[in-house]
Design a protein around this motif. Structure first.
Motif, short mmCIF file in Angstrom:
data_model
loop_
_atom_site.label_atom_id
_atom_site.label_comp_id
_atom_site.label_asym_id
_atom_site.label_seq_id
_atom_site.Cartn_x
_atom_site.Cartn_y
_atom_site.Cartn_z
N PRO A 24 -7.47 7.27 -15.23
CA PRO A 24 -6.14 7.58 -15.79
C PRO A 24 -5.01 6.96 -14.97
CG PRO A 24 -7.47 9.56 -15.56
CD PRO A 24 -8.23 8.45 -14.90
N ASP A 25 -5.22 6.78 -13.65
CA ASP A 25 -4.26 6.09 -12.80
C ASP A 25 -5.04 5.40 -11.68
OD1 ASP A 25 -2.17 5.08 -11.37
OD2 ASP A 25 -1.22 7.00 -10.93
N LEU A 26 -5.12 4.07 -11.73
CA LEU A 26 -5.93 3.31 -10.78
C LEU A 26 -5.44 3.48 -9.34
CD1 LEU A 26 -8.34 1.40 -10.50
CD2 LEU A 26 -6.73 -0.50 -10.72
N ALA A 27 -4.17 3.81 -9.14
CA ALA A 27 -3.64 3.97 -7.78
C ALA A 27 -4.45 5.00 -6.99
CB ALA A 27 -2.17 4.36 -7.82
N LEU A 30 -7.82 3.46 -5.96
CA LEU A 30 -7.67 2.48 -4.88
C LEU A 30 -7.36 3.15 -3.54
CD1 LEU A 30 -5.71 -0.28 -6.82
CD2 LEU A 30 -8.12 -0.32 -6.13
N LYS A 31 -6.60 4.22 -3.56
CA LYS A 31 -6.30 4.94 -2.31
C LYS A 31 -7.56 5.52 -1.70
CE LYS A 31 -1.50 5.89 -3.39
NZ LYS A 31 -0.52 6.84 -3.85
N VAL A 32 -8.45 6.07 -2.55
CA VAL A 32 -9.72 6.61 -2.06
C VAL A 32 -10.54 5.51 -1.41
CG1 VAL A 32 -11.92 7.60 -2.81
CG2 VAL A 32 -9.79 8.53 -3.69
N THR A 40 2.06 4.66 -8.40
CA THR A 40 1.37 4.77 -9.69
C THR A 40 1.06 3.38 -10.20
OG1 THR A 40 1.48 5.69 -11.92
CG2 THR A 40 3.54 4.87 -10.99
N PHE A 41 -0.06 3.23 -10.84
CA PHE A 41 -0.48 1.94 -11.39
C PHE A 41 -0.66 2.06 -12.89
CE2 PHE A 41 -3.36 -1.42 -12.62
CZ PHE A 41 -2.88 -2.51 -11.94
N GLY A 42 -1.15 3.18 -13.33
CA GLY A 42 -1.41 3.39 -14.75
C GLY A 42 -2.88 3.35 -15.08
N ALA A 65 -8.85 -3.38 -19.64
CA ALA A 65 -7.53 -3.08 -20.20
C ALA A 65 -6.69 -2.38 -19.14
CB ALA A 65 -7.66 -2.19 -21.43
N ALA A 66 -5.46 -2.86 -18.96
CA ALA A 66 -4.53 -2.26 -17.99
C ALA A 66 -3.11 -2.66 -18.35
CB ALA A 66 -4.86 -2.74 -16.58
#
Length: 172
Positions: A24-27, A30-32, A40-42, A65-66
């Motif tokens: 739901p939010d790639l950010a 990526l943080k993990v 936020t990335f989306g 898709a992004a």
């Protein structure tokens, strides 16, 4: 994710996997993983299949898709020698569909002191506007160029980065 990996004891393991990924939010993902990201990335989704080795990977119906953009990749990526170190060449043969536009062909990049790229591509339609918005570069004085009434505004493309490598592009 499902699939298999074989030849564990070899430098070039073989794999054949299929996967579905939905964030739901790639950010947050990526943080993990320890990456630095915007707050936020989306939403990002990906699905498809990948098989082969690190030196020759085949993508089957790989869909990503992004941020309102979509891509589908079907083809083979080759990187001879990648199992032992950096490859001297990287090649792709297949097709890529970006936002409904399919381009197929081959791309080969030779990695050396002066990189070289050769591309032979084919498409039936190329609408650059469908590839998403790209911010316009600022003029040299930091102000956008203004068009006279009744004239179209023009923008200059900075070609300096293109001087760092040799290339041959064919687009039909």
């Amino acid at each position: 994710m499902r699939g298999n990996v074989t030849d564990y004891d070899q430098p070039s393991r073989r794999f054949d996997v299929a996967f579905n990924f939905d964030a739901p939010d790639l950010a947050g993902v990526l943080k993990v993983a320890g990456a630095t990201t915007p707050d936020t990335f989306g939403k990002v989704t990906a699905q498809g299949g990948v098989s082969g080795t690190v030196e020759a990977m085949t993508f089957r119906e790989l869909e990503i898709a992004a941020q309102g953009q979509t891509a589908r990749i079907d083809g083979t990526l080759t990187m001879p020698g990648a199992a032992k170190g950096p490859p001297s060449t990287i090649g792709y043969k297949g097709k890529v569909t970006a936002n409904g536009q399919t381009i197929e062909g081959t791309v080969e990049a030779k990695v050396a002191d002066r990189p070289s790229i050769t591309a032979d591509l084919r498409t039936s339609l190329l609408d650059v506007d469908k590839f998403g918005s790209v911010p316009a570069p600022a003029s040299q004085r930091g102000k956008p160029a203004a068009a006279a009434p009744g004239q179209l505004a023009t923008q200059t493309i900075d070609t300096a980065p293109l001087r760092a490598f040799d290339a041959s592009f064919k687009l039909v």
